[in-house]
Design a protein around this motif. Structure first.
Motif, PDB file in Angstrom:
ATOM      1  N   HIS A 163       3.929   8.606   1.737  1.00 15.53           N
ATOM      2  CA  HIS A 163       3.891   8.296   0.307  1.00 15.53           C
ATOM      3  C   HIS A 163       5.090   7.415  -0.061  1.00 15.53           C
ATOM      4  CE1 HIS A 163       6.908  11.464   0.060  1.00 15.53           C
ATOM      5  NE2 HIS A 163       6.063  12.283   0.648  1.00 15.53           N
ATOM      6  N   GLN A 171       0.824  -1.208   0.000  1.00 13.15           N
ATOM      7  CA  GLN A 171       0.000   0.000   0.000  1.00 13.15           C
ATOM      8  C   GLN A 171       0.862   1.263   0.000  1.00 13.15           C
ATOM      9  OE1 GLN A 171      -3.314  -0.026  -0.517  1.00 13.15           O
ATOM     10  NE2 GLN A 171      -2.897  -2.219  -0.805  1.00 13.15           N
ATOM     11  N   HIS A 231      -2.733   8.629 -13.295  1.00 13.43           N
ATOM     12  CA  HIS A 231      -2.527   7.185 -13.280  1.00 13.43           C
ATOM     13  C   HIS A 231      -2.019   6.669 -14.618  1.00 13.43           C
ATOM     14  CE1 HIS A 231      -6.564   7.830 -14.866  1.00 13.43           C
ATOM     15  NE2 HIS A 231      -6.512   6.630 -15.423  1.00 13.43           N
ATOM     16  N   ARG A 280       1.219   4.469  -3.005  1.00  7.85           N
ATOM     17  CA  ARG A 280       0.706   5.785  -2.613  1.00  7.85           C
ATOM     18  C   ARG A 280       1.612   6.906  -3.126  1.00  7.85           C
ATOM     19  NH1 ARG A 280      -3.125   7.543   0.961  1.00  7.85           N
ATOM     20  NH2 ARG A 280      -2.824   9.549   1.972  1.00  7.85           N
ATOM     21  N   HIS A 338      -4.561   0.854  -9.678  1.00  6.97           N
ATOM     22  CA  HIS A 338      -4.316   0.585  -8.263  1.00  6.97           C
ATOM     23  C   HIS A 338      -3.468   1.658  -7.580  1.00  6.97           C
ATOM     24  CE1 HIS A 338      -6.021  -3.446  -8.698  1.00  6.97           C
ATOM     25  NE2 HIS A 338      -5.401  -3.477  -9.857  1.00  6.97           N
ATOM     26  N   ALA A 388      -1.197  12.046  -2.836  1.00  6.20           N
ATOM     27  CA  ALA A 388      -2.210  11.508  -1.922  1.00  6.20           C
ATOM     28  C   ALA A 388      -1.876  11.808  -0.472  1.00  6.20           C
ATOM     29  CB  ALA A 388      -2.350   9.999  -2.126  1.00  6.20           C
ATOM     30  N   GLN A 423      -2.604   5.069  -5.760  1.00  7.30           N
ATOM     31  CA  GLN A 423      -3.311   5.958  -4.846  1.00  7.30           C
ATOM     32  C   GLN A 423      -2.836   7.387  -5.115  1.00  7.30           C
ATOM     33  OE1 GLN A 423      -2.922   4.593  -0.782  1.00  7.30           O
ATOM     34  NE2 GLN A 423      -2.918   2.458  -1.443  1.00  7.30           N
TER      35      GLN A 423
END
Length: 222
Positions: free
Chosen positions: A30, A18, A100, A22, A87, A26, A89
């Motif tokens: 990160h 995760q 993205h 990131r 996927h 975000a 973030q």
């Protein structure tokens, strides 16, 4: 998440993945620290593989081959293979602007994932993970001695070979928010009154663009 991403690794600590996904936009925490580590790991792994596979290649050829394999477009290609885009973030602004799909963001995230795999396991696992995705790129390399040198190297070697000073590079400006910076860099060859300017999402890429333009102008005068 790991299965959806088509990753050749099952995470024991899902939080590592995760964090790798990131983006700075975000908010914290990160993935920039992960990018730093992943970049170093990728370069080391690819260097080791090239050293092993091409025992007769000299340093210059190995360096050019490594640059070919770890450049942004190669990383972005791996991102597509693992279906990364959906996927990531991202912050609202980056999402709205289609971040993205941006190759630089995808490439950075791939480096971050490599670091996450290493932190979740060990160097041998990270090595196998990288080779899983880079083996086709290694196989597709042209004869290692024929890989073209980058514009900065060609420009420098051309000038030095004729007894001239190497060019200088100056940062002309930076624009955009922190998560989508654009860099302008000047390449200056005063002895030939040549000055060019390149713009890109990284300073290194902008230098290469400026060098390529300068090389074209220089060759016209020699």
């Amino acid at each position: 998440m790991a299965n959806a991403l088509r990753l050749a690794h099952t995470f024991r600590d899902g939080e590592l993945l995760q964090k790798a996904l990131r983006h700075r936009s975000a908010g914290a925490p990160h993935n920039e620290r992960f990018e730093f580590l992943g970049d170093a790991l990728l370069n080391a792994i690819i260097a080791q593989e090239l050293f092993r596979r091409f025992p007769k290649a000299d340093e210059g050829a190995l360096t050019r081959a490594r640059a070919e394999l770890v450049r942004e477009s190669a990383l972005a290609g791996v991102a597509q293979t693992i279906d990364l885009a959906g996927h990531l973030q991202l912050g609202p602004g980056e999402l709205k602007s289609g971040g993205h799909r941006r190759a630089s963001i995808q490439a950075d995230a791939v480096e971050a994932i490599i670091a996450a795999v290493f932190l979740d396991s060990d160097m041998a696992t990270a090595h196998a993970f990288v080779l899983h995705y880079w083996e086709p790129l290694l196989q597709a390399l042209p004869p290692i001695s024929k890989i073209v040198k980058d514009p900065k190297t060609r420009l420098q070697e051309l000038l030095q070979g004729r007894g001239h000073e190497v060019p200088t590079y100056e940062l002309a400006g930076e624009t955009g928010p922190d998560h989508a910076r654009e860099f302008s860099v000047r390449c200056i060859i005063p002895q030939f009154s040549i000055e060019t300017q390149g713009e890109a999402s990284s300073r290194r890429a902008a230098e290469q663009i400026a060098a390529d333009m300068a090389l074209t102008r220089l060759l016209e005068r020699l």
